[in-house]
Design an enzyme around this catalytic site. Structure first.
Site, short mmCIF file in Angstrom:
data_model
loop_
_atom_site.label_atom_id
_atom_site.label_comp_id
_atom_site.label_asym_id
_atom_site.label_seq_id
_atom_site.Cartn_x
_atom_site.Cartn_y
_atom_site.Cartn_z
N THR A 172 91.11 58.82 47.13
CA THR A 172 92.48 58.90 46.90
C THR A 172 93.34 58.56 48.24
O THR A 172 93.94 57.49 48.51
CB THR A 172 93.02 59.64 45.88
OG1 THR A 172 92.30 59.49 44.87
CG2 THR A 172 94.39 59.38 45.57
N CYS B 123 91.24 59.09 36.03
CA CYS B 123 92.55 59.00 36.63
C CYS B 123 93.37 58.43 35.79
O CYS B 123 94.67 58.67 35.88
CB CYS B 123 92.40 58.40 37.95
SG CYS B 123 91.08 59.05 39.01
N1 PMP Z 1 87.96 54.64 43.85
C1 PMP Z 1 87.25 54.49 42.80
C2 PMP Z 1 86.36 53.38 42.53
C3 PMP Z 1 86.87 55.73 41.85
O1 PMP Z 1 86.10 55.44 41.02
C4 PMP Z 1 87.68 56.86 42.38
C5 PMP Z 1 87.45 58.22 41.37
N2 PMP Z 1 87.64 57.84 40.00
C6 PMP Z 1 88.59 56.79 43.45
C7 PMP Z 1 88.60 55.79 44.16
C8 PMP Z 1 89.49 58.22 43.64
O2 PMP Z 1 88.60 59.19 44.09
P1 PMP Z 1 88.89 60.57 43.97
O3 PMP Z 1 89.51 60.93 42.76
O4 PMP Z 1 87.79 61.44 44.55
O5 PMP Z 1 90.15 60.70 45.06
#
Ligand code: PMP
Length: 385
Positions: A72, A328
């Site tokens: 993120t 998310c």
């Molecule tokens: N990009 C993709 C393709 C993801 O699958 C995710 C997590 N669902 C994220 C970004 C974000 O990752 P994080 O929550 O570990 O920051």
């Protein structure tokens, strides 16, 4: 008797592997890598050893690996960092991406629009694949963008984007490219040098590593403003004292995934095909995504006529963890933007469930899950009669 628990939500997060946890324990009390004394020098050695491992696996230069808190942050940094770079030079940021990106790309893109920038989102076909020619058409129509940002493997469907073709077009017009490799790293061999992208981002916790650590690859010479301002850590691209144990953990996690990659792909392909074959026998389903260009880790299934939320709750009550698209976006209750972009109706999108498989998924668990799904569906059907 204790309820049997089955975890089929590996795209959301993975359990940390024992070897990774053990590795991290060694570094939890490491010093500050920026301190010039013995303790700092030692911590820097640990940090750079982790950086070296990651650079070697992804075919990158040591200075191109930036540690941060996760994908993120990395996605925000690339999108906003390019926008700030352009704004500083009195240019309007202009970013081209796709309709099936993760929210950590789409929401920063909305923010770029709020800042006065321009964003174009390329459509995908019914299989979830963006047409590389669409990128060309958009560039021809609107001029050269500041960045093209594309997800490598989709988190909701496992669909693999045609990166080589997209990068080829971007390079023809000298446009920097960012790829979100959160769902592909450790599952598909990635050679950043060959791919010729400028930025790549991922998280530790999707590859059996720890949460709270990620990597942002920034090709030497690529334009980017940092998000964090403070110390000069990470070549000035990410201020703040580094998470040494986290870095050691993500490096170890990636090494382990690379080591067992081929074997794991073969094993998971079998698991995915058993699951998808069996599920088609018990309900009117649609398997979302490309039949060929899809990782064996994900089965996104539309159960026609079934309310997905209720179905998921019932799965959870049976001890089975799955999800409706991205964790998310789980609280938003709106149908998946990825499935809608692929042409599914709102009803079908709301009837779709993502099952994602990983290191500890067994065939026995799959057969057990199928049995439970059969029971749940027959209960739900009799209730709707
Ligand atoms: N990009 C993709 C393709 C993801 O699958 C995710 C997590 N669902 C994220 C970004 C974000 O990752 P994080 O929550 O570990 O920051």
């Amino acid at each position: 008797m204790q309820k049997r628990l089955v975890y089929l939500d590996y795209n959301s997060t993975t359990p940390i592997s024992d070897e990774v946890a053990e590795e991290m324990l060694k570094y939890l009390s490491a010093g500050n890598p920026s301190s010039p004394h013995w303790s700092g020098r030692e911590a820097r050695e640990y940090l750079d050893s982790a950086r070296e491992k990651i650079a070697k696996i992804l075919q990158a230069n040591l200075h191109e690996i930036v540690f941060n808190s996760g994908a993120t942050e990395g996605n925000n940094n690339v999108i906003k960092g390019i926008a700030f770079y352009e704004i500083k030079r009195n240019r309007t940021p202009y970013i081209v991406s796709t309709k099936v990106e993760h929210s950590s790309v789409l929401r920063p893109l909305n923010f770029v629009v709020e800042l006065g920038g321009k964003v174009e989102l390329v459509n995908v076909d019914k299989y979830g694949i963006p047409d590389p020619d669409e990128f060309k058409k958009i560039i021809r129509k609107n001029g050269k963008p500041s960045l093209i940002s594309v997800i490598h493997v989709n988190n909701e469907t496992g669909v693999i984007s045609p990166l080589e073709e997209i990068v080829k077009i971007a390079k023809e017009y000298d446009v920097p490219v960012h790829i979100d490799i959160t769902q592909s790293v450790g599952k598909i061999r990635i050679n950043l040098k060959e791919l010729k992208v400028d930025f790549a981002t991922f998280s530790g916790h999707k590859i059996y590593g720890p949460k709270g650590i990620g990597v942002m690859y920034v090709r030497i010479g690529s334009p980017l403003e940092p998000l964090m301002h403070g110390g000069r850590q990470e070549d000035g691209l990410r201020a703040g004292t580094q998470n040494v144990a986290g870095a050691a953990g993500i490096a170890k996690a990636l090494e382990l995934c690379e080591k067992e990659m081929e074997q794991e792909i073969r094993r998971l392909r079998k698991i995915q095909s058993v699951f998808e074959n069996e599920i088609q026998k018990i309900w009117d389903v649609k398997i979302n995504g490309h039949p060929e260009f899809r990782t064996p880790t994900t089965s996104n299934i539309t159960f026609r006529g079934i309310e997905g939320e209720t179905f998921l709750i019932n799965l959870d009550l049976e001890g089975i963890a799955a999800s409706m698209g991205s964790a998310c976006s789980a609280e938003s209750k709106t149908p998946s933007h990825v499935l809608l972009a692929m042409g599914l109706s709102e009803d079908d999108a709301k009837s779709s469930i993502r099952f994602s498989f990983g290191r500890f998924t067994t065939e026995d668990e799959i057969y057990y899950t199928i049995e439970k799904i059969k029971e749940i569906l027959s209960r739900m059907k009799s209730r709707t009669k």
